[in-house]
Design a protein around this motif. Sequence first.
Motif, PDB file in Angstrom:
ATOM      1  N   LEU B  31       0.791  -1.209   0.000  1.00  9.92           N
ATOM      2  CA  LEU B  31       0.000   0.000   0.000  1.00  9.92           C
ATOM      3  C   LEU B  31       0.831   1.270   0.000  1.00  9.92           C
ATOM      4  O   LEU B  31       0.292   2.361   0.082  1.00  9.92           O
ATOM      5  CB  LEU B  31      -0.879   0.005   1.255  1.00  9.92           C
ATOM      6  CG  LEU B  31      -2.258  -0.644   1.156  1.00  9.92           C
ATOM      7  CD1 LEU B  31      -2.896  -0.690   2.530  1.00  9.92           C
ATOM      8  CD2 LEU B  31      -3.140   0.119   0.185  1.00  9.92           C
ATOM      9  N   HIS B 126      -5.085  -1.405  -2.483  1.00  3.80           N
ATOM     10  CA  HIS B 126      -6.487  -1.020  -2.568  1.00  3.80           C
ATOM     11  C   HIS B 126      -6.715  -0.049  -3.701  1.00  3.80           C
ATOM     12  O   HIS B 126      -5.833   0.682  -4.093  1.00  3.80           O
ATOM     13  CB  HIS B 126      -6.906  -0.341  -1.260  1.00  3.80           C
ATOM     14  CG  HIS B 126      -7.117  -1.321  -0.158  1.00  3.80           C
ATOM     15  ND1 HIS B 126      -7.996  -2.353  -0.250  1.00  3.80           N
ATOM     16  CD2 HIS B 126      -6.563  -1.405   1.074  1.00  3.80           C
ATOM     17  CE1 HIS B 126      -7.979  -3.043   0.878  1.00  3.80           C
ATOM     18  NE2 HIS B 126      -7.101  -2.495   1.696  1.00  3.80           N
ATOM     19  N   ASP B 127      -7.940  -0.040  -4.162  1.00  2.95           N
ATOM     20  CA  ASP B 127      -8.296   0.990  -5.134  1.00  2.95           C
ATOM     21  C   ASP B 127      -8.360   2.322  -4.386  1.00  2.95           C
ATOM     22  O   ASP B 127      -8.462   2.373  -3.174  1.00  2.95           O
ATOM     23  CB  ASP B 127      -9.638   0.672  -5.789  1.00  2.95           C
ATOM     24  CG  ASP B 127     -10.768   0.658  -4.792  1.00  2.95           C
ATOM     25  OD1 ASP B 127     -11.159   1.736  -4.341  1.00  2.95           O
ATOM     26  OD2 ASP B 127     -11.236  -0.451  -4.443  1.00  2.95           O
ATOM     27  N   ALA B 130     -12.317   4.413  -2.662  1.00  6.06           N
ATOM     28  CA  ALA B 130     -13.071   3.789  -1.581  1.00  6.06           C
ATOM     29  C   ALA B 130     -14.200   4.679  -1.079  1.00  6.06           C
ATOM     30  O   ALA B 130     -15.173   4.198  -0.519  1.00  6.06           O
ATOM     31  CB  ALA B 130     -12.132   3.459  -0.429  1.00  6.06           C
ATOM     32  N   THR B 142      -6.347   5.212   4.937  1.00  6.38           N
ATOM     33  CA  THR B 142      -5.495   4.661   3.878  1.00  6.38           C
ATOM     34  C   THR B 142      -4.020   4.756   4.276  1.00  6.38           C
ATOM     35  O   THR B 142      -3.238   3.827   4.065  1.00  6.38           O
ATOM     36  CB  THR B 142      -5.746   5.419   2.560  1.00  6.38           C
ATOM     37  OG1 THR B 142      -7.142   5.350   2.265  1.00  6.38           O
ATOM     38  CG2 THR B 142      -4.952   4.820   1.409  1.00  6.38           C
ATOM     39  N   THR B 150     -10.895  -8.767   3.127  1.00  6.18           N
ATOM     40  CA  THR B 150     -11.802  -8.723   1.993  1.00  6.18           C
ATOM     41  C   THR B 150     -12.691  -9.955   2.125  1.00  6.18           C
ATOM     42  O   THR B 150     -12.192 -11.076   2.230  1.00  6.18           O
ATOM     43  CB  THR B 150     -11.040  -8.747   0.655  1.00  6.18           C
ATOM     44  OG1 THR B 150     -10.172  -7.618   0.630  1.00  6.18           O
ATOM     45  CG2 THR B 150     -11.998  -8.687  -0.516  1.00  6.18           C
ATOM     46  N   ARG B 178      -9.638  -1.806   7.801  1.00  2.00           N
ATOM     47  CA  ARG B 178     -10.469  -1.662   6.601  1.00  2.00           C
ATOM     48  C   ARG B 178     -11.128  -3.000   6.265  1.00  2.00           C
ATOM     49  O   ARG B 178     -10.484  -4.050   6.271  1.00  2.00           O
ATOM     50  CB  ARG B 178      -9.602  -1.203   5.434  1.00  2.00           C
ATOM     51  CG  ARG B 178     -10.360  -1.221   4.123  1.00  2.00           C
ATOM     52  CD  ARG B 178      -9.674  -0.423   3.059  1.00  2.00           C
ATOM     53  NE  ARG B 178     -10.374  -0.602   1.781  1.00  2.00           N
ATOM     54  CZ  ARG B 178     -10.143   0.133   0.722  1.00  2.00           C
ATOM     55  NH1 ARG B 178      -9.239   1.079   0.755  1.00  2.00           N
ATOM     56  NH2 ARG B 178     -10.808  -0.097  -0.398  1.00  2.00           N
ATOM     57  N   ASP B 180     -13.479  -4.780   3.287  1.00  2.00           N
ATOM     58  CA  ASP B 180     -14.107  -4.708   1.967  1.00  2.00           C
ATOM     59  C   ASP B 180     -15.026  -5.909   1.837  1.00  2.00           C
ATOM     60  O   ASP B 180     -14.583  -7.052   1.935  1.00  2.00           O
ATOM     61  CB  ASP B 180     -13.042  -4.731   0.867  1.00  2.00           C
ATOM     62  CG  ASP B 180     -12.137  -3.503   0.941  1.00  2.00           C
ATOM     63  OD1 ASP B 180     -12.576  -2.432   0.506  1.00  2.00           O
ATOM     64  OD2 ASP B 180     -11.015  -3.633   1.493  1.00  2.00           O
ATOM     65  N   THR B 209     -15.950  -0.809   2.724  1.00  5.22           N
ATOM     66  CA  THR B 209     -16.572  -0.658   1.401  1.00  5.22           C
ATOM     67  C   THR B 209     -17.499  -1.847   1.180  1.00  5.22           C
ATOM     68  O   THR B 209     -17.171  -2.977   1.546  1.00  5.22           O
ATOM     69  CB  THR B 209     -15.532  -0.589   0.258  1.00  5.22           C
ATOM     70  OG1 THR B 209     -14.989  -1.892   0.057  1.00  5.22           O
ATOM     71  CG2 THR B 209     -14.430   0.415   0.552  1.00  5.22           C
TER      72      THR B 209
END
Lengths: 249, 425
Positions: B31, B126-127, B130, B142, B150, B178, B180, B209
């Motif tokens: 990241l 990660h994209d 978010a 982030t 995930t 985080r 997802d 997300t």
Amino acid sequence: MLEIKNLHAEVEGNQILRGIDLTVKPGEVHAIMGPNGSGKSTLSYILAGKEDYEITEGSITYNGVDMLELSADERAVAGMFLAFQYPIEIPGVATMTFLKTALNAQRAARGEEELSTPDFMKLVREKSKDLKVTPEMLRRPLNVGFSGGEKKRAEILQMALLEPTLCILDETDSGLDIDALRIVSEGVNQLRSPERSMIVITHYQRLLDHIVPDVVHVLSKGKIVKTGGKELALELEANGYADYVGEEA
Amino acid sequence: MTAQNQRVLSAAETGFVEAFAATHGKQSDGLSEARRAAMARFEAAGLPHRRIEEYHYTDLKAKLRSAIALSARAEVAAPGALGEVETQGRLVFVNGRFDAALSNVEALAGKISVSAWAEKAEAPAHDTAAFPRADALVDLNTAFVQGGATITVAGGEKLEKAVEIVHVAKGEGASFSRIDLVVEAGADVLVLESYQGDSGAYLRNTLTTLEVGDNAKLTWVKLQEEAESATHLASASANLGKGAELSQFLFDAGSGLSRSQFAVAFNGEGSNAALRGVSLLKGDSHADITLSVDHKVPECDSREYFKAIVDDKARSVFQGQILVKPDAQKTDGQMMVQSLLLSESAEVNVKPELEIFADDVQCAHGSTTGEIDEDLLFYLRARGIPEKEARKILILAFLGEVIDELDDARIGPLLTSRISNWLHV
């Protein structure tokens, strides 16, 4: 025994009760009649302990206890019950849950054991039958969506369950058709007993055909201006309140 | 004269910048690039303050006064069951990091795949999208994210029992995690998420997300039960496919300072999002719920229904934005916020924002703020119910309406008992 002496009360500076004297002995049924604005409902709220009024003079004792020192819930525990003219709708509180909470709160306050759910259900079923209060009504939120008649029947059901010793019925006949009036009156009459007193507040004599009083009082401008037997109600029905209201004017 | 243009960093901001330099400044992980870019944005913008519209009522620059160190790894006992809910599988995060020993993801095998991490080296790339708008809390997440998962629910899987995600905090320090969650087409899942901690003055920053695929259904229940002295900063975004259904419930009862921001976007027609919640605030706690719903496509329904009980000197902030874009005809957007003030010093700020660019839509918002109705109270007391109990009954009834509307027998009892417990404290 209920003793009201020289009771004066006001709300927001307006004097509503101007010296009420009333004694109700066990087993007696007293009717209080009078025109709009005479203070009938105020008297019932003050007896039940509503806090919007200022008592400026006088006393209320019940079985020797100073009621003015007690909160509304303590008065209920002491045996008072007000059947509301306009029963309040309480969304989100199921009627059955409310009945159980009220009954067990009173039992707890008296140091009695709480009723178990099965015993309570049995009791409610038994008491609701005569009053035609359906299980469906008991599942609904308290008084929400109830018709005028259903609300009054639910009030009397509460009275039957809580078994108060002093019942104050505030215009219990208002909004009732003849059949509903009969059901409600029968419910009230079943509760008459030598230990239980009642104060029946009404505009009209017709309720008193069903719930026959021992004593009738006329309330006008915050004072009892006439007291008599049940025939006084008939006289008022025939002649109106003009004679009594006039005396004061 | 350049000094005048240079922003002076607050102690808390400096703390984050220095913590980043010490932790991520030179080392690399999956990241790294995203972390550095996010930190650069944070350093430029700082913590949000009252002149930033979205944070007008929640001035984080003023509220987060001192620097807070990053949380350390910690060991905790296995968290207890969240309540009377049937569950299958559990993910436990401790101070932001996934704790494999306390988790049970094997139970989900075949239906739900879980890829969780707790080491920087494992951090997935990660994209960057978010969250739909630039936001300091998302940037901080982030930059610092310490662990995550995930979770993918396989297409068509309909799972009755709840998947639990439990976030535990121990000690002081800032934790960043985080999640997802991807619910593939036609799947149906209930996720029950809890945030809890011991009594430390910790800070938690989370980012979630949610992808709800075509005709998929996600019920996401979040229990925010952080310690009283904690700060809870949560950002979440959801993207809904065609015919998708999202039912969210926020039980917002912990932490002295909280911000729960949630952005929902409708990307496929005929989908439905219901966001509901109750906030229970006392002491001098401050709870901010900020929602935005983006109706991009036609024939989607959004419903927001929140209630707050605000006692003592607590403050409840609700901001709800409904955006209906030109193509989003036949949108139905409804927002209702109701607050009950239990004290004269309690405060409520409600800001609804409707921006409608389509002409064939139904949108409405309403808000009420009041005290307990004295007539209702008198009625209950006249039946022998003591004042304290009568108040509880009325509060429970007030909040119960949101739970009734949620109409999910799997979690209704858990939420009701949570509220009862709170009221008895």
